[in-house]
Write a protein that holds these residues in place. Structure first.
Motif, PDB file in Angstrom:
ATOM      1  N   PRO A  24       0.829  -1.211   0.000  1.00  0.00           N
ATOM      2  CA  PRO A  24       0.000   0.000   0.000  1.00  0.00           C
ATOM      3  C   PRO A  24       0.863   1.260   0.000  1.00  0.00           C
ATOM      4  CG  PRO A  24       0.109  -0.878   2.198  1.00  0.00           C
ATOM      5  CD  PRO A  24       0.862  -1.849   1.318  1.00  0.00           C
ATOM      6  N   THR A  25       0.325   2.314  -0.579  1.00  0.00           N
ATOM      7  CA  THR A  25       0.991   3.618  -0.611  1.00  0.00           C
ATOM      8  C   THR A  25       0.009   4.675  -0.138  1.00  0.00           C
ATOM      9  OG1 THR A  25       2.364   2.936  -2.466  1.00  0.00           O
ATOM     10  CG2 THR A  25       2.181   5.296  -2.075  1.00  0.00           C
ATOM     11  N   TRP A  26       0.457   5.533   0.775  1.00  0.00           N
ATOM     12  CA  TRP A  26      -0.370   6.613   1.286  1.00  0.00           C
ATOM     13  C   TRP A  26       0.259   7.949   0.918  1.00  0.00           C
ATOM     14  CZ3 TRP A  26       0.763   2.367   4.416  1.00  0.00           C
ATOM     15  CH2 TRP A  26      -0.324   1.579   4.755  1.00  0.00           C
ATOM     16  N   VAL A  27      -0.528   8.833   0.326  1.00  0.00           N
ATOM     17  CA  VAL A  27      -0.094  10.195   0.056  1.00  0.00           C
ATOM     18  C   VAL A  27      -0.410  10.995   1.314  1.00  0.00           C
ATOM     19  CG1 VAL A  27      -0.399  12.208  -1.401  1.00  0.00           C
ATOM     20  CG2 VAL A  27      -0.537   9.914  -2.405  1.00  0.00           C
ATOM     21  N   LEU A  28       0.640  11.411   2.022  1.00  0.00           N
ATOM     22  CA  LEU A  28       0.469  12.109   3.288  1.00  0.00           C
ATOM     23  C   LEU A  28       0.203  13.598   3.099  1.00  0.00           C
ATOM     24  CD1 LEU A  28       3.354  10.348   5.244  1.00  0.00           C
ATOM     25  CD2 LEU A  28       0.928   9.730   5.162  1.00  0.00           C
ATOM     26  N   SER A  29       0.793  14.166   2.060  1.00  0.00           N
ATOM     27  CA  SER A  29       0.561  15.566   1.709  1.00  0.00           C
ATOM     28  C   SER A  29       0.967  15.739   0.247  1.00  0.00           C
ATOM     29  CB  SER A  29       1.372  16.506   2.619  1.00  0.00           C
ATOM     30  OG  SER A  29       2.747  16.418   2.325  1.00  0.00           O
ATOM     31  N   LYS A  30       1.020  16.978  -0.206  1.00  0.00           N
ATOM     32  CA  LYS A  30       1.393  17.216  -1.599  1.00  0.00           C
ATOM     33  C   LYS A  30       2.816  16.744  -1.895  1.00  0.00           C
ATOM     34  CE  LYS A  30       1.461  20.874  -5.052  1.00  0.00           C
ATOM     35  NZ  LYS A  30       1.229  22.275  -5.329  1.00  0.00           N
ATOM     36  N   ARG A  31       3.704  16.759  -0.893  1.00  0.00           N
ATOM     37  CA  ARG A  31       5.109  16.395  -1.104  1.00  0.00           C
ATOM     38  C   ARG A  31       5.541  15.093  -0.446  1.00  0.00           C
ATOM     39  NH1 ARG A  31       8.954  21.571  -0.978  1.00  0.00           N
ATOM     40  NH2 ARG A  31       8.316  22.387  -2.979  1.00  0.00           N
ATOM     41  N   TRP A  32       4.794  14.581   0.530  1.00  0.00           N
ATOM     42  CA  TRP A  32       5.207  13.411   1.301  1.00  0.00           C
ATOM     43  C   TRP A  32       4.378  12.183   0.916  1.00  0.00           C
ATOM     44  CZ3 TRP A  32       9.389  13.266   4.424  1.00  0.00           C
ATOM     45  CH2 TRP A  32       9.920  14.483   4.843  1.00  0.00           C
ATOM     46  N   THR A  33       5.062  11.034   0.747  1.00  0.00           N
ATOM     47  CA  THR A  33       4.418   9.763   0.435  1.00  0.00           C
ATOM     48  C   THR A  33       5.030   8.675   1.314  1.00  0.00           C
ATOM     49  OG1 THR A  33       4.166  10.451  -1.860  1.00  0.00           O
ATOM     50  CG2 THR A  33       3.888   8.123  -1.409  1.00  0.00           C
ATOM     51  N   LEU A  34       4.175   7.797   1.846  1.00  0.00           N
ATOM     52  CA  LEU A  34       4.631   6.658   2.636  1.00  0.00           C
ATOM     53  C   LEU A  34       4.265   5.382   1.892  1.00  0.00           C
ATOM     54  CD1 LEU A  34       5.797   5.403   5.236  1.00  0.00           C
ATOM     55  CD2 LEU A  34       3.477   5.514   6.186  1.00  0.00           C
ATOM     56  N   ASP A  35       5.265   4.555   1.642  1.00  0.00           N
ATOM     57  CA  ASP A  35       5.083   3.278   0.962  1.00  0.00           C
ATOM     58  C   ASP A  35       5.543   2.176   1.908  1.00  0.00           C
ATOM     59  OD1 ASP A  35       4.667   1.379  -1.046  1.00  0.00           O
ATOM     60  OD2 ASP A  35       6.715   1.581  -1.782  1.00  0.00           O
ATOM     61  N   VAL A  36       4.666   1.199   2.171  1.00  0.00           N
ATOM     62  CA  VAL A  36       5.014   0.093   3.073  1.00  0.00           C
ATOM     63  C   VAL A  36       4.792  -1.210   2.315  1.00  0.00           C
ATOM     64  CG1 VAL A  36       4.512  -1.079   5.233  1.00  0.00           C
ATOM     65  CG2 VAL A  36       4.349   1.405   5.107  1.00  0.00           C
ATOM     66  N   ASP A  37       5.875  -1.928   2.075  1.00  0.00           N
ATOM     67  CA  ASP A  37       5.796  -3.219   1.397  1.00  0.00           C
ATOM     68  C   ASP A  37       5.959  -4.311   2.441  1.00  0.00           C
ATOM     69  OD1 ASP A  37       5.839  -5.346  -0.316  1.00  0.00           O
ATOM     70  OD2 ASP A  37       7.673  -4.789  -1.356  1.00  0.00           O
ATOM     71  N   ALA A  38       4.939  -5.145   2.608  1.00  0.00           N
ATOM     72  CA  ALA A  38       5.010  -6.291   3.507  1.00  0.00           C
ATOM     73  C   ALA A  38       4.977  -7.546   2.638  1.00  0.00           C
ATOM     74  CB  ALA A  38       3.832  -6.288   4.474  1.00  0.00           C
ATOM     75  N   ALA A  39       5.897  -8.487   2.908  1.00  0.00           N
ATOM     76  CA  ALA A  39       6.021  -9.638   2.021  1.00  0.00           C
ATOM     77  C   ALA A  39       6.433 -10.892   2.786  1.00  0.00           C
ATOM     78  CB  ALA A  39       7.055  -9.343   0.938  1.00  0.00           C
ATOM     79  N   THR A  40       6.106 -12.034   2.201  1.00  0.00           N
ATOM     80  CA  THR A  40       6.608 -13.321   2.663  1.00  0.00           C
ATOM     81  C   THR A  40       7.168 -14.064   1.464  1.00  0.00           C
ATOM     82  OG1 THR A  40       4.469 -14.374   2.388  1.00  0.00           O
ATOM     83  CG2 THR A  40       4.982 -13.545   4.571  1.00  0.00           C
ATOM     84  N   ARG A  41       8.188 -14.857   1.711  1.00  0.00           N
ATOM     85  CA  ARG A  41       8.821 -15.675   0.682  1.00  0.00           C
ATOM     86  C   ARG A  41       8.931 -17.102   1.210  1.00  0.00           C
ATOM     87  NH1 ARG A  41       8.225 -11.346  -1.504  1.00  0.00           N
ATOM     88  NH2 ARG A  41       9.805  -9.963  -2.330  1.00  0.00           N
ATOM     89  N   PHE A  42       8.442 -18.058   0.432  1.00  0.00           N
ATOM     90  CA  PHE A  42       8.611 -19.473   0.744  1.00  0.00           C
ATOM     91  C   PHE A  42       9.451 -20.066  -0.374  1.00  0.00           C
ATOM     92  CE2 PHE A  42       4.568 -18.134   2.538  1.00  0.00           C
ATOM     93  CZ  PHE A  42       4.712 -18.542   3.853  1.00  0.00           C
ATOM     94  N   ILE A  43      10.625 -20.563  -0.041  1.00  0.00           N
ATOM     95  CA  ILE A  43      11.558 -21.063  -1.047  1.00  0.00           C
ATOM     96  C   ILE A  43      11.835 -22.533  -0.747  1.00  0.00           C
ATOM     97  CG2 ILE A  43      13.830 -20.777  -2.086  1.00  0.00           C
ATOM     98  CD1 ILE A  43      13.609 -17.792  -1.182  1.00  0.00           C
ATOM     99  N   ASN A  44      11.386 -23.400  -1.647  1.00  0.00           N
ATOM    100  CA  ASN A  44      11.562 -24.833  -1.491  1.00  0.00           C
ATOM    101  C   ASN A  44      12.745 -25.266  -2.345  1.00  0.00           C
ATOM    102  OD1 ASN A  44      11.228 -27.497  -0.896  1.00  0.00           O
ATOM    103  ND2 ASN A  44       9.534 -27.802  -2.316  1.00  0.00           N
ATOM    104  N   SER A  45      13.924 -25.156  -1.786  1.00  0.00           N
ATOM    105  CA  SER A  45      15.143 -25.532  -2.487  1.00  0.00           C
ATOM    106  C   SER A  45      15.972 -26.372  -1.524  1.00  0.00           C
ATOM    107  CB  SER A  45      15.895 -24.279  -2.932  1.00  0.00           C
ATOM    108  OG  SER A  45      16.272 -23.524  -1.807  1.00  0.00           O
ATOM    109  N   ASP A  46      17.210 -26.557  -1.821  1.00  0.00           N
ATOM    110  CA  ASP A  46      18.085 -27.291  -0.915  1.00  0.00           C
ATOM    111  C   ASP A  46      19.164 -26.336  -0.436  1.00  0.00           C
ATOM    112  OD1 ASP A  46      19.132 -29.349   0.521  1.00  0.00           O
ATOM    113  OD2 ASP A  46      20.287 -30.166  -1.150  1.00  0.00           O
ATOM    114  N   PRO A  47      19.118 -25.758   0.722  1.00  0.00           N
ATOM    115  CA  PRO A  47      18.154 -25.938   1.803  1.00  0.00           C
ATOM    116  C   PRO A  47      16.939 -25.006   1.651  1.00  0.00           C
ATOM    117  CG  PRO A  47      19.925 -24.535   2.564  1.00  0.00           C
ATOM    118  CD  PRO A  47      20.261 -24.935   1.137  1.00  0.00           C
ATOM    119  N   ALA A  48      15.825 -25.407   2.231  1.00  0.00           N
ATOM    120  CA  ALA A  48      14.588 -24.634   2.156  1.00  0.00           C
ATOM    121  C   ALA A  48      14.588 -23.522   3.201  1.00  0.00           C
ATOM    122  CB  ALA A  48      13.392 -25.545   2.361  1.00  0.00           C
ATOM    123  N   LEU A  49      13.814 -22.460   2.933  1.00  0.00           N
ATOM    124  CA  LEU A  49      13.704 -21.358   3.882  1.00  0.00           C
ATOM    125  C   LEU A  49      12.411 -20.603   3.646  1.00  0.00           C
ATOM    126  CD1 LEU A  49      14.465 -18.357   2.407  1.00  0.00           C
ATOM    127  CD2 LEU A  49      16.652 -19.498   2.259  1.00  0.00           C
TER     128      LEU A  49
END
Length: 130
Positions: A24-49
C-alpha cells in the motif's frame, strides 16, 4: 518458478518459490508519500527457507524533477537446516525524473544502503555497504 542455468550434462535442481506481497501507498501531503511493502517468501530448495519482509519507505518531493527517499528494511529469514537470520537495511536515495512526452517518464534512482545481518543462533553480526 525460478531456476539456475544448467550445463549440458547436469541434473536440473528443483527450486520452487512462492511470494506474497502487499504494497500500500499513502499520500500524506502534496510532497510526502509513505510506501510500506510487507512480504513473505517461501523457497523450497536445498536448503529450504521462508522469509518475512517489511519495507517502510518515506519519500519527499523536493522539486518537480527530484525526489528524496529513505527507510529501513527488516527481513527475518528462517532457514530450516541452518541458523535463522535477522537483517536490517537502512537506506537513503535520490530519484531524478523527467516527463518527456505524453506520460512517458525517464527516471534515474541512486541509493546508498547499509546492511546489518545478525545470525540469531551464533550471535554473529555482519555489516556491508552497497
Amino acid at each position: 518458478m525460478a531456476g539456475a542455468a544448467q550445463g549440458q550434462n547436469e541434473t536440473p535442481s528443483r527450486n520452487s518459490q512462492l511470494w506474497f506481497d502487499y504494497d500500500p501507498t499513502w499520500v500524506l501531503s502534496k510532497r510526502w508519500t509513505l510506501d510500506v511493502d510487507a512480504a513473505t517468501r517461501f523457497i523450497n530448495s536445498d536448503p529450504a527457507l521462508w522469509q518475512i519482509r517489511l519495507y517502510p519507505t518515506l519519500e519527499f518531493s523536493v522539486l518537480k524533477w527530484m525526489d528524496l527517499s529513505g527507510g529501513v528494511w527488516f527481513i527475518y529469514t528462517n532457514r530450516f537446516e541452518n541458523s535463522d537470520l535477522f537483517e536490517t537495511r537502512p537506506f537513503v536515495g535520490i530519484k531524478l525524473k523527467k516527463d518527456i512526452w505524453r506520460g512517458v517518464r525517464l527516471s534515474n534512482y541512486l541509493r546508498q544502503e547499509f546492511r546489518i545481518r545478525h545470525d540469531l543462533t551464533t550471535g554473529e553480526t555482519l555489516t556491508a555497504r552497497r
